[in-house]
Design a protein around this motif. Structure first.
Motif, PDB file in Angstrom:
ATOM      1  N   UNK A   1     -27.238  31.285  64.144  1.00 45.14           N
ATOM      2  CA  UNK A   1     -27.037  32.010  62.893  1.00 45.14           C
ATOM      3  C   UNK A   1     -27.262  33.491  63.166  1.00 45.14           C
ATOM      4  N   UNK A   2     -26.239  34.298  62.959  1.00 43.80           N
ATOM      5  CA  UNK A   2     -26.267  35.707  63.346  1.00 43.80           C
ATOM      6  C   UNK A   2     -26.303  36.640  62.140  1.00 43.80           C
ATOM      7  N   UNK A   3     -26.396  37.932  62.432  1.00 46.02           N
ATOM      8  CA  UNK A   3     -26.317  38.936  61.364  1.00 46.02           C
ATOM      9  C   UNK A   3     -24.988  38.826  60.617  1.00 46.02           C
ATOM     10  N   UNK A   4     -23.922  38.558  61.361  1.00 45.04           N
ATOM     11  CA  UNK A   4     -22.592  38.440  60.747  1.00 45.04           C
ATOM     12  C   UNK A   4     -22.544  37.257  59.788  1.00 45.04           C
ATOM     13  N   UNK A   5     -23.186  36.166  60.154  1.00 45.91           N
ATOM     14  CA  UNK A   5     -23.242  35.000  59.268  1.00 45.91           C
ATOM     15  C   UNK A   5     -23.985  35.346  57.984  1.00 45.91           C
ATOM     16  N   UNK A   6     -25.069  36.092  58.118  1.00 46.05           N
ATOM     17  CA  UNK A   6     -25.845  36.479  56.946  1.00 46.05           C
ATOM     18  C   UNK A   6     -25.036  37.378  56.016  1.00 46.05           C
ATOM     19  N   UNK A   7     -24.333  38.339  56.619  1.00 46.85           N
ATOM     20  CA  UNK A   7     -23.538  39.276  55.816  1.00 46.85           C
ATOM     21  C   UNK A   7     -22.397  38.579  55.080  1.00 46.85           C
ATOM     22  N   UNK A   8     -21.875  37.512  55.682  1.00 44.48           N
ATOM     23  CA  UNK A   8     -20.777  36.777  55.045  1.00 44.48           C
ATOM     24  C   UNK A   8     -21.279  35.628  54.171  1.00 44.48           C
ATOM     25  N   UNK A   9     -22.623  35.525  54.040  1.00 43.24           N
ATOM     26  CA  UNK A   9     -23.258  34.472  53.229  1.00 43.24           C
ATOM     27  C   UNK A   9     -22.872  33.071  53.706  1.00 43.24           C
ATOM     28  N   UNK A  10     -22.731  32.919  55.004  1.00 47.59           N
ATOM     29  CA  UNK A  10     -22.436  31.608  55.572  1.00 47.59           C
ATOM     30  C   UNK A  10     -23.645  30.697  55.379  1.00 47.59           C
ATOM     31  N   UNK A  11     -23.427  29.392  55.234  1.00 46.10           N
ATOM     32  CA  UNK A  11     -24.558  28.478  55.049  1.00 46.10           C
ATOM     33  C   UNK A  11     -25.460  28.448  56.266  1.00 46.10           C
ATOM     34  N   UNK A  12     -26.757  28.287  56.045  1.00 47.53           N
ATOM     35  CA  UNK A  12     -27.675  28.132  57.151  1.00 47.53           C
ATOM     36  C   UNK A  12     -27.329  26.852  57.909  1.00 47.53           C
ATOM     37  N   UNK A  13     -27.785  26.755  59.142  1.00 45.64           N
ATOM     38  CA  UNK A  13     -27.439  25.602  59.969  1.00 45.64           C
ATOM     39  C   UNK A  13     -27.964  24.311  59.351  1.00 45.64           C
ATOM     40  N   UNK A  14     -29.160  24.331  58.774  1.00 48.43           N
ATOM     41  CA  UNK A  14     -29.677  23.106  58.170  1.00 48.43           C
ATOM     42  C   UNK A  14     -28.877  22.724  56.928  1.00 48.43           C
ATOM     43  N   UNK A  15     -28.350  23.709  56.192  1.00 46.51           N
ATOM     44  CA  UNK A  15     -27.494  23.413  55.048  1.00 46.51           C
ATOM     45  C   UNK A  15     -26.186  22.776  55.515  1.00 46.51           C
ATOM     46  N   UNK A  16     -25.610  23.332  56.575  1.00 44.65           N
ATOM     47  CA  UNK A  16     -24.402  22.760  57.158  1.00 44.65           C
ATOM     48  C   UNK A  16     -24.657  21.333  57.615  1.00 44.65           C
ATOM     49  N   UNK A  17     -25.816  21.085  58.220  1.00 48.10           N
ATOM     50  CA  UNK A  17     -26.145  19.762  58.744  1.00 48.10           C
ATOM     51  C   UNK A  17     -26.206  18.730  57.626  1.00 48.10           C
ATOM     52  N   UNK A  18     -26.813  19.075  56.506  1.00 50.68           N
ATOM     53  CA  UNK A  18     -26.914  18.123  55.407  1.00 50.68           C
ATOM     54  C   UNK A  18     -25.556  17.874  54.748  1.00 50.68           C
ATOM     55  N   UNK A  19     -24.715  18.889  54.703  1.00 47.24           N
ATOM     56  CA  UNK A  19     -23.368  18.692  54.171  1.00 47.24           C
ATOM     57  C   UNK A  19     -22.586  17.725  55.046  1.00 47.24           C
ATOM     58  N   UNK A  20     -22.714  17.892  56.362  1.00 51.38           N
ATOM     59  CA  UNK A  20     -22.045  16.982  57.294  1.00 51.38           C
ATOM     60  C   UNK A  20     -22.572  15.556  57.128  1.00 51.38           C
ATOM     61  N   UNK A  21     -23.866  15.445  56.907  1.00 51.32           N
ATOM     62  CA  UNK A  21     -24.486  14.127  56.755  1.00 51.32           C
ATOM     63  C   UNK A  21     -24.000  13.442  55.475  1.00 51.32           C
ATOM     64  N   UNK A  22     -23.935  14.186  54.393  1.00 51.79           N
ATOM     65  CA  UNK A  22     -23.476  13.612  53.129  1.00 51.79           C
ATOM     66  C   UNK A  22     -22.039  13.119  53.231  1.00 51.79           C
ATOM     67  N   UNK A  23     -21.209  13.873  53.948  1.00 48.33           N
ATOM     68  CA  UNK A  23     -19.825  13.444  54.147  1.00 48.33           C
ATOM     69  C   UNK A  23     -19.754  12.204  55.032  1.00 48.33           C
ATOM     70  N   UNK A  24     -20.661  12.126  55.997  1.00 50.33           N
ATOM     71  CA  UNK A  24     -20.648  11.009  56.943  1.00 50.33           C
ATOM     72  C   UNK A  24     -21.153   9.715  56.316  1.00 50.33           C
ATOM     73  N   UNK A  25     -21.846   9.797  55.173  1.00 55.62           N
ATOM     74  CA  UNK A  25     -22.351   8.597  54.524  1.00 55.62           C
ATOM     75  C   UNK A  25     -21.220   7.667  54.106  1.00 55.62           C
ATOM     76  N   UNK A  26     -20.020   8.224  53.967  1.00 54.88           N
ATOM     77  CA  UNK A  26     -18.866   7.422  53.586  1.00 54.88           C
ATOM     78  C   UNK A  26     -18.348   6.606  54.775  1.00 54.88           C
ATOM     79  N   UNK A  27     -18.805   6.968  55.981  1.00 51.10           N
ATOM     80  CA  UNK A  27     -18.347   6.292  57.190  1.00 51.10           C
ATOM     81  C   UNK A  27     -19.418   5.342  57.697  1.00 51.10           C
ATOM     82  N   UNK A  28     -19.002   4.294  58.402  1.00 48.95           N
ATOM     83  CA  UNK A  28     -19.940   3.315  58.931  1.00 48.95           C
ATOM     84  C   UNK A  28     -20.378   3.654  60.358  1.00 48.95           C
ATOM     85  N   UNK A  29     -19.857   4.734  60.911  1.00 45.03           N
ATOM     86  CA  UNK A  29     -20.216   5.117  62.270  1.00 45.03           C
ATOM     87  C   UNK A  29     -21.581   5.802  62.292  1.00 45.03           C
TER      88      UNK A  29
END
Length: 253
Positions: free
Chosen positions: A151-179
């Motif tokens: 997570x860089x200065x550029x990410x902060x300036x563009x209001x990109x999600x923090x890595x842990x926020x991205x991780x939970x979003x990926x997890x919520x999407x993956x709940x629909x899959x059995x893998x």
């Protein structure tokens, strides 16, 4: 004493004159973890050695106490404050925010700008100090290690999600899959040392560490135990320095 752990850069000396103050640490850094994270040359095995060594250090700090002093809390744990030697052993080199032991409890402190996303803001804003904040920060660093994200200065300036926020979003999407869910970067998962089951286990461990409810986060002692159960760790115990993790003060201090 803090200096007795191999994961702490050892103070060799200091210089103070007028308003100028400098310290000298006795170690040979290879590079900072922050710089190494996105590099292809930083292998899965080396990343796991870094994770295990860092987890061992934080566990040691949290358990180190006496009748007079409280356990140590890092507060400012971040990839930029961790350097690796040529054998990929992690060393914590920024102690400015540590409290506990002989260090006073710092109710107000500033953190270097690269700590974006590593601070548990929910507790930071209340002024509370808990070892579960260090667990949260370690979880973020673990996500950095397995996903090759930073997570860089550029990410902060563009209001990109923090890595842990991205991780939970990926997890919520993956709940629909059995893998089995894994956030391990594809290039790391393609390496010969990688075990698919390890990828799922370490991803879930990282998510447990950054759980929004601090009471649901593991202790660093539990984190180390989980890492030691990984197949990669069992098969590469000597390279990963498992004996030093289990007995840090009896090995090389």
């Amino acid at each position: 004493m803090v200096i007795s752990h191999p994961g702490m850069a050892k103070l060799y000396g200091y210089y103070y004159k007028g308003s100028r103050f400098a310290v000298v640490y006795e170690f040979k850094p290879f590079d900072s973890l922050f710089n190494l994270l996105p590099k292809e040359s930083f292998t899965w095995l080396q990343r796991m050695k870094t994770a295990l060594g860092l987890a061992s250090l934080i566990r040691y700090l949290h358990l180190e106490k006496s009748a007079f002093y409280q356990p140590f809390l890092v507060h400012s744990l971040d990839a930029a404050n961790v350097v690796l030697d040529e054998e990929y052993n992690p060393k914590l080199c920024d102690f400015g925010s540590i409290s506990g032991g002989i260090f006073p409890d710092k109710r107000a402190y500033s953190c270097h700008h690269v700590c974006y996303g590593c601070l548990d803001i929910s507790l930071f804003n209340t002024g509370d100090r808990s070892n579960k904040q260090d667990v949260f920060a370690f979880g973020v660093v673990l996500l950095f290690l397995i996903s090759k994200r930073v997570y860089t200065d550029e990410d902060s300036e563009s209001c990109a999600p923090f890595v842990f926020e991205w991780a939970f979003r990926e997890y919520e999407e993956a709940l629909q899959s059995k893998t089995e869910f894994s956030l391990v970067h594809k290039s790391l998962a393609d390496e010969d040392d990688f075990c698919t089951d390890d990828g799922h286990k370490i991803t879930m461990l990282a998510l447990e560490c950054v759980n929004g409810d601090e009471t649901q986060r593991p202790t660093m002692k539990q984190v180390v135990k989980s890492l030691l159960k990984l197949e990669l760790v069992k098969q590469n115990a000597d390279f990963l320095g498992v004996n030093k993790v289990l007995n840090p003060c009896e090995n090389g201090i």
